[in-house]
Design a protein around this motif. Structure first.
Motif, PDB file in Angstrom:
ATOM      1  N   PRO A  12       0.872  -1.098  -0.087  1.00 23.28           N
ATOM      2  CA  PRO A  12      -0.124  -0.016  -0.168  1.00 23.28           C
ATOM      3  C   PRO A  12       1.102   1.267  -0.108  1.00 23.28           C
ATOM      4  O   PRO A  12       0.385   2.164  -0.429  1.00 23.28           O
ATOM      5  CB  PRO A  12      -0.869  -0.141   1.203  1.00 23.28           C
ATOM      6  N   LEU A  13       1.923   1.255   0.659  1.00 22.08           N
ATOM      7  CA  LEU A  13       2.895   2.464   0.573  1.00 22.08           C
ATOM      8  C   LEU A  13       3.652   2.720  -0.582  1.00 22.08           C
ATOM      9  O   LEU A  13       3.456   3.507  -1.340  1.00 22.08           O
ATOM     10  CB  LEU A  13       3.813   2.370   1.933  1.00 22.08           C
TER      11      LEU A  13
ATOM     12  N   HIS B 142     -10.568  -5.226  -9.061  1.00 27.86           N
ATOM     13  CA  HIS B 142      -9.572  -6.101  -9.688  1.00 27.86           C
ATOM     14  C   HIS B 142      -8.261  -6.259  -8.704  1.00 27.86           C
ATOM     15  O   HIS B 142      -7.869  -7.676  -8.590  1.00 27.86           O
ATOM     16  CB  HIS B 142      -9.158  -5.271 -11.080  1.00 27.86           C
ATOM     17  N   ASP B 143      -7.772  -5.297  -7.998  1.00 24.34           N
ATOM     18  CA  ASP B 143      -7.037  -5.678  -7.130  1.00 24.34           C
ATOM     19  C   ASP B 143      -7.005  -6.555  -5.888  1.00 24.34           C
ATOM     20  O   ASP B 143      -6.493  -7.203  -5.596  1.00 24.34           O
ATOM     21  CB  ASP B 143      -6.218  -4.051  -6.658  1.00 24.34           C
ATOM     22  N   ARG B 144      -8.406  -6.533  -5.442  1.00 17.28           N
ATOM     23  CA  ARG B 144      -8.857  -7.325  -4.332  1.00 17.28           C
ATOM     24  C   ARG B 144      -8.682  -8.550  -4.715  1.00 17.28           C
ATOM     25  O   ARG B 144      -8.423  -9.515  -4.069  1.00 17.28           O
ATOM     26  CB  ARG B 144      -9.973  -6.683  -3.699  1.00 17.28           C
ATOM     27  N   ARG B 145      -9.099  -8.850  -6.144  1.00 15.18           N
ATOM     28  CA  ARG B 145      -9.236 -10.284  -6.448  1.00 15.18           C
ATOM     29  C   ARG B 145      -7.899 -11.041  -6.676  1.00 15.18           C
ATOM     30  O   ARG B 145      -7.515 -12.113  -6.447  1.00 15.18           O
ATOM     31  CB  ARG B 145     -10.021 -10.335  -7.942  1.00 15.18           C
ATOM     32  N   LEU B 146      -6.902  -9.984  -7.080  1.00 18.71           N
ATOM     33  CA  LEU B 146      -5.778 -10.472  -7.195  1.00 18.71           C
ATOM     34  C   LEU B 146      -4.680 -10.222  -5.829  1.00 18.71           C
ATOM     35  O   LEU B 146      -3.558 -10.672  -5.965  1.00 18.71           O
ATOM     36  CB  LEU B 146      -4.792  -9.754  -8.342  1.00 18.71           C
ATOM     37  N   ALA B 147      -5.160  -9.965  -5.001  1.00 25.96           N
ATOM     38  CA  ALA B 147      -4.653  -9.574  -3.573  1.00 25.96           C
ATOM     39  C   ALA B 147      -3.392  -8.608  -3.633  1.00 25.96           C
ATOM     40  O   ALA B 147      -2.469  -8.635  -3.137  1.00 25.96           O
ATOM     41  CB  ALA B 147      -3.834 -11.142  -3.175  1.00 25.96           C
ATOM     42  N   LYS B 148      -3.789  -7.709  -4.229  1.00 24.39           N
ATOM     43  CA  LYS B 148      -2.909  -6.505  -4.451  1.00 24.39           C
ATOM     44  C   LYS B 148      -3.406  -5.753  -3.282  1.00 24.39           C
ATOM     45  O   LYS B 148      -4.517  -5.256  -3.225  1.00 24.39           O
ATOM     46  CB  LYS B 148      -3.124  -5.666  -5.719  1.00 24.39           C
TER      47      LYS B 148
END
Length: 285
Positions: free
Chosen positions: A137-138, A192-198
């Motif tokens: 996140p940073l 999209h990012d939540r699905r890819l664990a970003k």
């Protein structure tokens, strides 16, 4: 591996297309533009050294695109296709890196060590953007703003051999504003990012809380601009540049916009903001 049954001309066309696909001017041009921005802040300008620095910035961004394309298709499976094979991507990265190193040598010779030292980290940021920096996140919030600031500082140092307080103040305000826009961009990719664990800020904190941080960063940008204009290295008239992001922010707080329109609006605000800062600095000598 390349299919030997495919004609050489077809393979060359595929490779040429693949190399061009990874240029992505919409992302490459801003970095080069900020190099020119930093160059133009200097009094005496060498076009040749400025061009070398802008080219070095473009090479660093290109490496980022090549590596990102490899990760998105061959590692994460996000993209539907990539015209380049893995070994071709590695070779393209190697060639771009060698050219970048040659540019650093020229910058050291013509611009001095500070110009080269300020430019060198751009390649590191580009190469490690994916899959390292774009998952925390940073770092995913600050890597692009940091790259823009380094491009600006390097462009200026290429001309002067040093870095001024004025340039650092400009970079700090831009860094805060661009970090806020990065958060807004990550809001668009939340699902999209939540699905890819970003682990972007919207994923970690939620879109609403992340947007509040973005507003806070814009507020911090305006405070830094005001303090730098009244008591610091920026001319007093530079404070007027804050009227644009300030007014737009207030308007969006009163009447929230669709996230897509919000991002587009603040990207435009950034260009206006940087232009007003540049004019204020130049007319103040």
């Amino acid at each position: 591996m390349s299919d030997p049954s495919v004609p050489s001309r077809t393979r060359l066309e595929r490779r040429g297309h693949g190399l061009w696909v990874h240029v992505q001017p919409i992302f490459l041009v801003p970095g080069a533009a900020m190099s020119v921005f930093g160059t133009a802040l200097a009094t005496d300008i060498s076009v040749s050294s400025g061009a070398i620095h802008a080219f070095a910035v473009c090479l660093a961004v290109y490496v980022a695109h090549l590596k990102d394309g490899y990760v998105d298709y061959y590692v994460r499976g996000e993209d539907e296709r990539n015209p380049l094979e893995p070994r071709e991507i590695r070779l393209a990265i190697a060639v771009a890196t060698i050219l970048f190193g040659l540019c650093l040598g020229l910058l050291w010779q013509f611009g001095g060590p500070i110009a080269a030292v300020a430019t060198a980290p751009l390649l590191v940021l580009g190469y490690f953007h994916a899959p390292q920096l774009d998952t925390h996140p940073l770092t995913v919030t600050v890597d692009y703003p940091l790259g823009i600031c380094l491009a600006t500082v390097g462009g200026y140092a290429t001309q002067t051999g040093t870095v001024s307080d004025t340039v650092l103040a400009v970079c700090l305000t831009l860094f805060l504003l661009l970090a806020a826009i990065n958060i807004m961009l990550d809001r668009l990719d939340y699902d999209h990012d939540r699905r890819l664990a970003k682990r972007t800020l919207p994923v970690v904190l939620g879109p609403t809380r992340a947007q509040r941080i973005a507003w806070g960063l814009i507020g911090a940008c305006l405070v830094v601009l005001l303090v730098s204009s009244l008591f610091g290295p920026l001319p007093t008239v530079a404070a007027l540049a804050g009227a644009v992001p300030g007014a737009v922010t207030l308007a969006c707080l009163v009447r929230p916009l669709d996230p897509n329109r919000l991002v587009a609006l603040f990207i435009g605000v950034t260009y206006v903001f940087a232009t007003m800062l540049f004019i204020a600095i130049r007319i103040s000598g």
